[in-house]
Enzyme design. Structure first.
Site, short mmCIF file in Angstrom:
data_model
loop_
_atom_site.label_atom_id
_atom_site.label_comp_id
_atom_site.label_asym_id
_atom_site.label_seq_id
_atom_site.Cartn_x
_atom_site.Cartn_y
_atom_site.Cartn_z
N TYR A 1 -3.44 -1.45 1.80
CA TYR A 1 -2.13 -0.83 2.12
C TYR A 1 -1.26 -0.71 0.87
CZ TYR A 1 2.34 -0.34 4.66
OH TYR A 1 3.55 0.09 5.13
N LYS B 1 0.15 2.73 -0.93
CA LYS B 1 1.59 3.00 -1.07
C LYS B 1 2.00 3.09 -2.54
CE LYS B 1 2.54 3.07 3.37
NZ LYS B 1 2.89 4.34 4.03
#
Ligand code: NAP
Length: 264
Positions: free
Chosen positions: A172, A176
């Site tokens: 994740y 990002k």
């Protein structure tokens, strides 16, 4: 427009039709709930025509009902953004149908949290595909109609995890963090065409994504948040509303943390 005998009424009628035509068209992914829903409702309230995207047709229908009831304008386009061909076709179809595309909010995102030692190839690939590859596909499809209109506002939803890193979120955080470099690059390539591109990096926001963390995790994080509370989806939506507005034309290539001070 139907034939009109009264000049003043004709003008009012023509003006309202023109307004409908002139509405800026915005695509919001992940609009079925959480932050995306709040963004969609806010942009509709601000007079945009909002294209609602997520996998759940039912979830999107509920959002459409709410926007319609509030007098806003929107349409539902279910899509799995992990399917690049489907997402590309969707963006092209929106631009073709409306003759324009002004605002793209890449909000949909997923987590598949686990420590790196246990992370599978599938968990890595799924998060990168949904959180990062989809943004590349949607932006690539969106910039042509935006260039034609000499106006564009691209807002990509990052995360404080992409700025600070976060144990258990290697996939994740990588997705990002990559969005930041990607977005700055679009800003540089497209700045002269009237297209801005920015990242909003939320902190802990009250949605389904954080609900699964449980009370113990939330209590542990609160002392690190200067404003001492989780954020609300509407607080992300108001930042998106500004970044997507006409008056934000000189604000580009930025990552704005809306996080109660968490990442500072
Ligand atoms: P959420 O409540 O879990 O909602 C996720 C949204 O994305 C849903 O509308 C979901 O709809 C959609 N979605 C997921 N996978 C999809 C797919 N393959 N295709 C199309 N749509 C898909 O998440 P959220 O908390 O609102 O987060 C929104 C964004 O903010 C995400 O990018 C997230 O990483 C970021 N963010 C959130 C927080 C937070 O604290 N909540 C913090 C930092 C960053 P369907 O299930 O119907 O497809």
């Amino acid at each position: 427009m139907a034939f009109c005998r009264i000049p003043a009424l004709c003008r009012i009628s023509r003006h309202s039709e023109d307004s409908a035509i002139d509405k800026r068209v915005a695509i919001v992914t992940g609009a079925s709930r959480g932050i995306g829903r709040a963004i969609a409702e806010r942009l509709a309230r601000d007079g945009r025509h909002v294209v609602l995207v997520a996998r759940s047709a039912e979830g999107l229908a509920a959002v459409k009902t709410a926007i319609d009831a509030a007098g806003g304008s929107c349409e539902v386009r279910p899509c799995d953004i992990g399917d690049g061909a489907a997402l590309n076709a969707l963006v092209e179809a929106v631009a073709e149908t409306h003759g324009r595309l002004d605002i793209l909010v890449n909000n949909a995102g997923i987590t598949r949290d686990t420590l790196l030692l246990r992370m599978t190839d599938e968990q890595w690939d799924e998060v990168i595909t949904v959180n990062l590859r989809s943004v590349f596909v949607a932006c690539r499809a969106a910039i042509r109609p935006m260039m034609r209109g000499r106006f564009g506002r691209i807002i990509n939803l990052g995360s404080v995890s992409g700025i600070t890193g976060n144990a258990g979120q290697a996939n994740y955080a990588a997705s990002k963090a990559a969005l930041i470099g990607f977005t700055k690059t679009i800003a540089k390539e497209m700045g002269a065409k009237g297209i801005t591109a920015n990242v909003i990096a939320p902190g802990f926001i009250e949605t389904d994504m954080t609900e699964v963390l449980g009370e113990a995790v939330k209590a542990a994080v609160l002392p690190n948040i200067p404003v001492r509370r989780l954020g609300k989806p509407e607080e992300i939506a108001s930042a998106v509303a500004y970044l997507s507005s006409d008056e934000a034309g000189y604000l580009t290539a930025q990552t704005i943390a809306v996080d109660g001070g968490l990442a500072s």
